[in-house]
Design a protein around this motif. Structure first.
Motif, PDB file in Angstrom:
ATOM      1  N   GLY A  61      35.468  42.920  45.402  1.00  0.00           N
ATOM      2  CA  GLY A  61      35.492  44.340  45.049  1.00  0.00           C
ATOM      3  C   GLY A  61      34.677  45.174  46.010  1.00  0.00           C
ATOM      4  O   GLY A  61      35.066  46.298  46.377  1.00  0.00           O
ATOM      5  N   THR A  94      34.196  46.149  37.514  1.00  0.00           N
ATOM      6  CA  THR A  94      34.294  44.707  37.736  1.00  0.00           C
ATOM      7  C   THR A  94      32.980  44.012  37.417  1.00  0.00           C
ATOM      8  O   THR A  94      32.947  42.988  36.715  1.00  0.00           O
ATOM      9  N   GLU A 135      32.703  34.268  39.885  1.00  0.00           N
ATOM     10  CA  GLU A 135      32.267  35.622  39.533  1.00  0.00           C
ATOM     11  C   GLU A 135      31.618  36.323  40.718  1.00  0.00           C
ATOM     12  O   GLU A 135      31.832  37.516  40.946  1.00  0.00           O
ATOM     13  N   ASP A 141      32.305  43.910  33.684  1.00  0.00           N
ATOM     14  CA  ASP A 141      33.099  42.884  32.999  1.00  0.00           C
ATOM     15  C   ASP A 141      32.589  41.479  33.323  1.00  0.00           C
ATOM     16  O   ASP A 141      32.552  40.597  32.457  1.00  0.00           O
ATOM     17  N   ALA A 188      34.414  37.401  42.989  1.00  0.00           N
ATOM     18  CA  ALA A 188      35.117  38.584  42.487  1.00  0.00           C
ATOM     19  C   ALA A 188      34.321  39.850  42.770  1.00  0.00           C
ATOM     20  O   ALA A 188      34.887  40.890  43.145  1.00  0.00           O
TER      21      ALA A 188
END
Length: 449
Positions: free
Chosen positions: A215, A236, A208, A239, A211
């Motif tokens: 971004g 992002t 996570e 989420d 990610a």
């Protein structure tokens, strides 16, 4: 014939569990409050341990003393459940690769006063944050190298790499849940990115975090389209945070079910057949190998609800046991079945002629009945029957008063003047298929004092 019953609401059990503790909770009381907290766990913003606010204190001031005390214990229990879940998540993140962290042990709700446990939690939270920072520093170069390697060749410019390094450092600064990100300059995309990253959940795992940083890197790599990529980054992170919250909820349920005091209360009963694999599936979520699907969430809720029923049932049975002993009863057998937790008791002045069955059902209602053990006839025997049935009804009334603690949540209904049924002849025998003789246990307890 049944001599009476006491209806005590589930919420009242929590009041009794906490308000009845002079200084510290009993193990059974701990189990009740922990499962209550796990049942009430909801995904939401993290807060600092013990940060209850003026509104809660005002609400507590308006409650009766017993209810206020129980509410404070329940707040502490909620903090324990939340903090222990975060410790569990950090252990799983560290297990994925990194240094040998000094992760603090879970906090026990038992063995201390409210103030002592709050202090223990504050110290543990600081140790948790220190361990998070240690892990963060240890994997910094690895995370940065993986992120740069994943950039398209055209985007891996020195300026982009410098910006990504700054974003990585911003991510490391946002570990304390109570801290608020500094105001950002809306004219600078870089500061806006740091502000978005500051909102990433502190319990995010390596995937996570990667990610979120990926971004952020896209914002730096596309300066002319930064607004579009910044919007995508916000989505992002939103989420990702929802996923972390679901995983933390699974960890809250799992750590509660595995707590020592809760496990002891559940030792005699496994979950219903449809829920027997639920704990393993929750463990997969905590480990990051599965998602908390709507179906699994329903199962988790049902599992914690079942555990709450069993824990409250066992707590109530043990409390009744103590109170009956104080009223002069001797326990002849303890019974645990899937649907009841019960006792068979007698009194020395009943001379073995009568016994009483007391049991707590799944709804938490306490039932009691006097039964004749020895066959007898005549007026004197009938008088003894009625007298002992009425005596037991009186003690049920006393029991209800002591359980009520002034909250008005325990209601008793007793039947007087009835002649008890004969256990072997007239009444369906109390289920003793799993009864345990308590004589040896009592001797062990006495020897240990």
């Amino acid at each position: 014939m049944s001599s009476g019953g006491i209806v005590i609401l589930p919420v009242a059990v929590a009041v009794v569990a906490a308000a009845g503790a002079a200084v510290v909770l009993t193990a059974a009381g701990t189990a009740v409050l922990l499962v209550n907290a796990a049942g009430a766990a909801a995904e939401g913003a993290l807060r600092a341990v013990g940060d209850y606010g003026e509104q809660l204190e005002a609400e507590l001031a308006a409650l009766a003393e017993a209810e206020a005390k129980a509410a404070r214990w329940q707040c502490v229990a909620a903090d324990v459940v939340g903090l222990n879940a975060r410790i569990r998540l950090l252990e799983r993140r560290a297990a994925g690769g990194g240094p040998d962290l000094d992760v603090p042990p879970p906090v026990a709700l038992s063995g201390g006063t409210i103030d002592q446990i709050r202090q223990r939690m504050r110290e543990t939270e600081q140790a948790l944050l220190a361990a998070q920072r240690e892990l963060d520093a240890a994997v910094a170069q690895r995370e940065l190298a993986a992120l740069v390697a994943a950039l398209p060749p055209a985007a891996a410019t020195p300026d982009t790499i410098t910006a990504v390094r700054a974003y990585r450092e911003a991510l490391a600064r946002r570990l304390a849940p109570a801290e608020r990100p500094e105001p950002v300059d809306s004219r600078r995309a870089g500061q806006q990115v740091e502000g978005v990253l500051a909102g990433l959940d502190p319990d995010a795992n390596a995937d996570e975090r990667a990610a979120a940083l990926a971004g952020a890197a896209l914002v730096a790599a596309h300066p002319t389209e930064s607004a579009s990529y910044l919007r995508a980054l916000r989505g992002t992170v939103r989420d990702l945070n929802a996923g972390v919250a679901r995983r933390r909820l699974a960890a809250q349920w799992l750590t509660t079910l595995e707590d020592r005091d809760v496990a002891v209360a559940l030792v005699h009963n496994g979950p219903p057949a449809p829920l027997r694999g639920t704990a393993a599936r929750l463990r997969a979520v905590v480990d990051g190998d599965a998602e908390l699907t709507p179906q699994l969430r329903r199962e988790g809720t049902e599992l914690v609800t079942w555990a709450g029923e069993m824990v409250r049932q066992r707590f109530t049975r043990d409390l009744v046991l103590r109170l009956l002993r104080e009223e002069g009863y001797t326990v002849d057998a303890e019974v645990d079945t899937r649907h009841t937790a019960g006792l068979r008791v007698s009194r020395a002045d009943w001379h073995g002629e009568h016994t009483a069955d007391v049991w707590v059902d799944e709804a938490g209602t306490i039932h009691g009945r006097v039964l004749r053990e020895l066959t007898a006839a005549g007026d004197e025997a009938e008088l003894r029957d009625r007298s002992r049935c009425d005596e037991f009804a009186d003690h049920l009334t006393v029991l209800a008063d002591r359980l009520d603690t002034g909250t008005g949540t325990a209601e008793v209904s007793v039947q007087r003047g009835h002649r008890p049924e004969h256990r072997q002849r007239d009444a369906a025998a109390f289920d003793t298929s799993t009864a345990r003789s308590t004589a040896a246990e009592n001797r062990t307890r006495e020897a240990g004092r």
